[in-house]
Design a protein around this motif. Sequence first.
Motif, PDB file in Angstrom:
ATOM      1  N   ARG A 195       0.850  -1.190   0.000  1.00 11.39           N
ATOM      2  CA  ARG A 195       0.000   0.000   0.000  1.00 11.39           C
ATOM      3  C   ARG A 195       0.885   1.239   0.000  1.00 11.39           C
ATOM      4  NH1 ARG A 195      -4.919   0.809   4.245  1.00 11.39           N
ATOM      5  NH2 ARG A 195      -5.680  -0.964   3.043  1.00 11.39           N
ATOM      6  N   SER A 196       0.534   2.222  -0.804  1.00 17.77           N
ATOM      7  CA  SER A 196       1.371   3.414  -0.895  1.00 17.77           C
ATOM      8  C   SER A 196       1.239   4.261   0.366  1.00 17.77           C
ATOM      9  CB  SER A 196       0.992   4.247  -2.118  1.00 17.77           C
ATOM     10  OG  SER A 196      -0.233   4.920  -1.905  1.00 17.77           O
ATOM     11  N   LEU A 197       2.239   5.096   0.584  1.00 14.76           N
ATOM     12  CA  LEU A 197       2.240   5.963   1.754  1.00 14.76           C
ATOM     13  C   LEU A 197       0.983   6.822   1.804  1.00 14.76           C
ATOM     14  CD1 LEU A 197       3.707   7.253   4.195  1.00 14.76           C
ATOM     15  CD2 LEU A 197       4.848   8.785   2.566  1.00 14.76           C
ATOM     16  N   ARG A 198       0.622   7.432   0.701  1.00 17.02           N
ATOM     17  CA  ARG A 198      -0.531   8.335   0.706  1.00 17.02           C
ATOM     18  C   ARG A 198      -1.856   7.591   0.841  1.00 17.02           C
ATOM     19  NH1 ARG A 198       0.394  13.532   0.090  1.00 17.02           N
ATOM     20  NH2 ARG A 198       2.426  14.216  -0.680  1.00 17.02           N
ATOM     21  N   GLU A 199      -1.881   6.314   0.530  1.00 13.14           N
ATOM     22  CA  GLU A 199      -3.102   5.527   0.676  1.00 13.14           C
ATOM     23  C   GLU A 199      -3.234   4.911   2.058  1.00 13.14           C
ATOM     24  OE1 GLU A 199      -2.578   2.643  -2.368  1.00 13.14           O
ATOM     25  OE2 GLU A 199      -3.544   3.847  -3.924  1.00 13.14           O
ATOM     26  N   HIS A 200      -2.156   4.911   2.816  1.00 13.47           N
ATOM     27  CA  HIS A 200      -2.157   4.206   4.103  1.00 13.47           C
ATOM     28  C   HIS A 200      -2.915   5.018   5.152  1.00 13.47           C
ATOM     29  CE1 HIS A 200      -0.809   1.914   7.545  1.00 13.47           C
ATOM     30  NE2 HIS A 200      -0.286   1.030   6.711  1.00 13.47           N
ATOM     31  N   PRO A 201      -3.801   4.383   5.926  1.00  7.32           N
ATOM     32  CA  PRO A 201      -4.577   5.138   6.919  1.00  7.32           C
ATOM     33  C   PRO A 201      -3.721   5.792   7.994  1.00  7.32           C
ATOM     34  CG  PRO A 201      -4.903   2.765   7.187  1.00  7.32           C
ATOM     35  CD  PRO A 201      -4.210   2.961   5.877  1.00  7.32           C
ATOM     36  N   ALA A 202      -2.558   5.225   8.285  1.00  6.12           N
ATOM     37  CA  ALA A 202      -1.684   5.831   9.294  1.00  6.12           C
ATOM     38  C   ALA A 202      -1.107   7.157   8.832  1.00  6.12           C
ATOM     39  CB  ALA A 202      -0.547   4.874   9.652  1.00  6.12           C
ATOM     40  N   ALA A 203      -1.143   7.407   7.520  1.00  7.83           N
ATOM     41  CA  ALA A 203      -0.569   8.630   6.960  1.00  7.83           C
ATOM     42  C   ALA A 203      -1.630   9.646   6.560  1.00  7.83           C
ATOM     43  CB  ALA A 203       0.302   8.296   5.755  1.00  7.83           C
ATOM     44  N   ALA A 204      -2.836   9.514   7.066  1.00  9.85           N
ATOM     45  CA  ALA A 204      -3.896  10.473   6.743  1.00  9.85           C
ATOM     46  C   ALA A 204      -3.445  11.890   7.084  1.00  9.85           C
ATOM     47  CB  ALA A 204      -5.162  10.127   7.519  1.00  9.85           C
ATOM     48  N   LEU A 258       6.562  12.294  11.674  1.00 14.18           N
ATOM     49  CA  LEU A 258       6.227  12.016  13.067  1.00 14.18           C
ATOM     50  C   LEU A 258       4.782  12.382  13.385  1.00 14.18           C
ATOM     51  CD1 LEU A 258       8.352  12.450  16.178  1.00 14.18           C
ATOM     52  CD2 LEU A 258       6.154  13.618  16.147  1.00 14.18           C
ATOM     53  N   ARG A 259       4.110  11.470  14.088  1.00 19.47           N
ATOM     54  CA  ARG A 259       2.794  11.757  14.657  1.00 19.47           C
ATOM     55  C   ARG A 259       2.923  11.630  16.171  1.00 19.47           C
ATOM     56  NH1 ARG A 259      -1.514  10.538  10.056  1.00 19.47           N
ATOM     57  NH2 ARG A 259      -2.521  12.231  11.194  1.00 19.47           N
ATOM     58  N   THR A 260       2.570  12.676  16.907  1.00 16.58           N
ATOM     59  CA  THR A 260       2.568  12.576  18.360  1.00 16.58           C
ATOM     60  C   THR A 260       1.351  11.762  18.792  1.00 16.58           C
ATOM     61  OG1 THR A 260       1.475  14.737  18.430  1.00 16.58           O
ATOM     62  CG2 THR A 260       3.866  14.682  18.771  1.00 16.58           C
ATOM     63  N   TYR A 261       1.558  10.937  19.820  1.00 16.33           N
ATOM     64  CA  TYR A 261       0.561   9.918  20.179  1.00 16.33           C
ATOM     65  C   TYR A 261       0.545   9.771  21.699  1.00 16.33           C
ATOM     66  CZ  TYR A 261      -1.926   5.422  19.514  1.00 16.33           C
ATOM     67  OH  TYR A 261      -2.849   4.394  19.510  1.00 16.33           O
ATOM     68  N   PRO A 262      -0.241  10.589  22.413  1.00 16.42           N
ATOM     69  CA  PRO A 262      -0.170  10.645  23.878  1.00 16.42           C
ATOM     70  C   PRO A 262      -0.944   9.522  24.564  1.00 16.42           C
ATOM     71  CG  PRO A 262      -1.802  12.206  23.095  1.00 16.42           C
ATOM     72  CD  PRO A 262      -1.180  11.583  21.862  1.00 16.42           C
ATOM     73  N   VAL A 263      -0.283   8.390  24.776  1.00 19.13           N
ATOM     74  CA  VAL A 263      -0.962   7.228  25.354  1.00 19.13           C
ATOM     75  C   VAL A 263      -0.247   6.647  26.568  1.00 19.13           C
ATOM     76  CG1 VAL A 263      -2.056   6.578  23.173  1.00 19.13           C
ATOM     77  CG2 VAL A 263       0.201   5.650  23.734  1.00 19.13           C
ATOM     78  N   ALA A 302       1.429  20.592  19.026  1.00 15.61           N
ATOM     79  CA  ALA A 302       0.564  20.929  17.890  1.00 15.61           C
ATOM     80  C   ALA A 302       0.478  22.441  17.707  1.00 15.61           C
ATOM     81  CB  ALA A 302      -0.824  20.332  18.100  1.00 15.61           C
ATOM     82  N   SER A 303       0.351  23.177  18.808  1.00 13.35           N
ATOM     83  CA  SER A 303       0.268  24.633  18.724  1.00 13.35           C
ATOM     84  C   SER A 303       1.598  25.241  18.287  1.00 13.35           C
ATOM     85  CB  SER A 303      -0.161  25.212  20.076  1.00 13.35           C
ATOM     86  OG  SER A 303      -1.475  24.794  20.394  1.00 13.35           O
ATOM     87  N   VAL A 351      -4.172  16.910  16.973  1.00 12.65           N
ATOM     88  CA  VAL A 351      -3.973  15.876  17.990  1.00 12.65           C
ATOM     89  C   VAL A 351      -4.930  14.714  17.762  1.00 12.65           C
ATOM     90  CG1 VAL A 351      -4.057  15.385  20.463  1.00 12.65           C
ATOM     91  CG2 VAL A 351      -3.149  17.578  19.655  1.00 12.65           C
ATOM     92  N   GLN A 352      -6.199  15.038  17.547  1.00 14.67           N
ATOM     93  CA  GLN A 352      -7.189  13.992  17.327  1.00 14.67           C
ATOM     94  C   GLN A 352      -6.925  13.250  16.022  1.00 14.67           C
ATOM     95  OE1 GLN A 352      -9.634  13.201  19.698  1.00 14.67           O
ATOM     96  NE2 GLN A 352      -9.651  11.378  18.406  1.00 14.67           N
ATOM     97  N   GLY A 353      -6.408  13.961  15.023  1.00 17.57           N
ATOM     98  CA  GLY A 353      -6.088  13.309  13.761  1.00 17.57           C
ATOM     99  C   GLY A 353      -5.061  12.209  13.926  1.00 17.57           C
ATOM    100  N   ASN A 354      -4.092  12.415  14.817  1.00 14.32           N
ATOM    101  CA  ASN A 354      -3.090  11.379  15.070  1.00 14.32           C
ATOM    102  C   ASN A 354      -3.707  10.164  15.748  1.00 14.32           C
ATOM    103  OD1 ASN A 354      -1.169  13.078  13.979  1.00 14.32           O
ATOM    104  ND2 ASN A 354      -0.438  13.809  15.961  1.00 14.32           N
ATOM    105  N   LEU A 355      -4.576  10.406  16.716  1.00  9.20           N
ATOM    106  CA  LEU A 355      -5.258   9.301  17.390  1.00  9.20           C
ATOM    107  C   LEU A 355      -6.152   8.536  16.421  1.00  9.20           C
ATOM    108  CD1 LEU A 355      -6.202  11.216  20.645  1.00  9.20           C
ATOM    109  CD2 LEU A 355      -4.473   9.427  20.455  1.00  9.20           C
TER     110      LEU A 355
END
Length: 218
Positions: A30-39, A91-96, A109-110, A170-174
């Motif tokens: 799957r291409s990078l732009r098609e991958h859901p993790a890269a939305a 990088l996607r920040t992912y506060p978990v 994000a700000s 932030v929500q987009g990364n989650l």
Amino acid sequence: MQRRRFLALAGTGAAGSLAGCGGSGGEAGRSLREHPAAAGLDGLPRQGPLDGHAVLTFEDPSCPRCRAFHEDVVPAIRSNVVDPGEGAYVLRTYPVVYPWGEPATQALASTHARSDAAFWSLLDHYFSNQDQFDADNVLDRTETFLDSRTDLDGAAVVADAENEAHDEAVQGNLDAAEAADLGRTTPTVLLFRDGQYVTSANGSVSYDLIAETLGVDG
């Protein structure tokens, strides 16, 4: 906020587990732009060009394994992938992990909305001084750092973080992590060779794995 608080209840998972082509992270090819993790790819913090390989990471500024990855592995990614123009580190920040990661992620994000360079400086600051932060002091310390080490108005950034002015990012990364079924282990690293998804790994991820998967210098 409710979803983030639910996710934040989880900690890090098994070290260095490999998702593989059929595991979490998506299907091989799957291409990078098609991958859901890269939305929303074009709006994400990135170093390097998107027309080659890509190392897409989900990292929590409060996560000790993310700190180790950032200090031990990311410099090699920059030297062998980003700097030669072979590809990008995204990088996607992912506060978990720990509670202070959530306000820190809002502040990141700000900051990114104002300055890419200041974003990377603040991220470095969080990782380098990780044991000094908690949920009560992280924004005060963030303001002090931004005022003293960047050209940004630290108080304005912190006000935006407190008001969740850039919560969409932030929500987009989650949402991206959920859509890609990545779970809650950090860091999670997705590897795209020549723009095509190969595999993902999480926990204590080595640069050797990244180099071998992408076919770049080790």
